[in-house]
Design an enzyme around this catalytic site. Structure first.
Site, PDB file in Angstrom:
ATOM      1  N   GLY A  93       0.792  -1.229   0.000  1.00 24.89           N
ATOM      2  CA  GLY A  93       0.000   0.000   0.000  1.00 24.89           C
ATOM      3  C   GLY A  93       0.824   1.279   0.000  1.00 24.89           C
ATOM      4  N   HIS A  98       9.275   7.327  -0.801  1.00 29.22           N
ATOM      5  CA  HIS A  98      10.305   7.900   0.086  1.00 29.22           C
ATOM      6  C   HIS A  98       9.904   7.336   1.440  1.00 29.22           C
ATOM      7  CE1 HIS A  98      12.726  11.613   1.568  1.00 29.22           C
ATOM      8  NE2 HIS A  98      12.350  10.937   2.648  1.00 29.22           N
ATOM      9  N   HIS A 100       8.652   6.220   4.870  1.00 32.98           N
ATOM     10  CA  HIS A 100       8.013   6.996   5.943  1.00 32.98           C
ATOM     11  C   HIS A 100       7.246   6.034   6.825  1.00 32.98           C
ATOM     12  CE1 HIS A 100       5.364   6.760   2.432  1.00 32.98           C
ATOM     13  NE2 HIS A 100       4.363   6.657   3.309  1.00 32.98           N
TER      14      HIS A 100
END
Ligand code: AMP
Ligand code: ZN
Length: 114
Positions: A93, A98, A100
């Site tokens: 998902g 980047h 996180h």
């Protein structure tokens, strides 16, 4: 990285709703919150996903979890409980490439997640 929204927020090129910053990471309120507290914690440096965490970068993940605990305490959700989530890859998902970590709290969390 040139076209990465989170790199742009980390560098200040694009405004973000910043709630925490140190020499290695930033934390921003999610633009589309899924819980009363929904904060994204990420490195300033561009790392695409959890698949790119090697031994050298592994302490960064510990640092991010430490920041998550600190922010949970600041937001008053530490005692009630909260969730820290990383979505990795398409089936995981992940929509922004980047790395996180989502700090989610302020409501009951369902398990398993969808
Ligand atoms: P994921 O699907 O795990 O990759 O999570 C990406 C998250 O980034 C989603 O929850 C989005 O709502 C959030 N998001 C995307 N763009 C921004 C932005 N400019 N500022 C804050 N959050 C964002
Ligand atoms: Zn980036």
């Amino acid at each position: 990285m040139k076209d990465c929204i989170f790199c742009k927020i980390a560098s200040g090129e694009v405004p973000g709703d910043m709630v925490y910053r140190d020499e290695r990471v930033i934390a921003i309120n999610d633009i589309d919150p899924k819980a009363p507290v929904h904060i994204l914690i990420m490195p300033k440096d561009h790392i695409p996903s959890l698949n790119d965490i090697d031994q050298e970068k592994s302490d960064l993940v510990g640092h991010i979890f430490m920041v998550a605990a600190k922010l949970a305490s600041q937001k008053g959700i530490a005692k009630k409980g909260y969730r820290v989530v990383n979505n990795c890859g398409v089936e995981g998902g992940q929509s922004v490439e980047h790395i996180h970590f989502h700090l989610l709290g302020g409501r009951n969390m369902a398990w398993p997640p969808g």
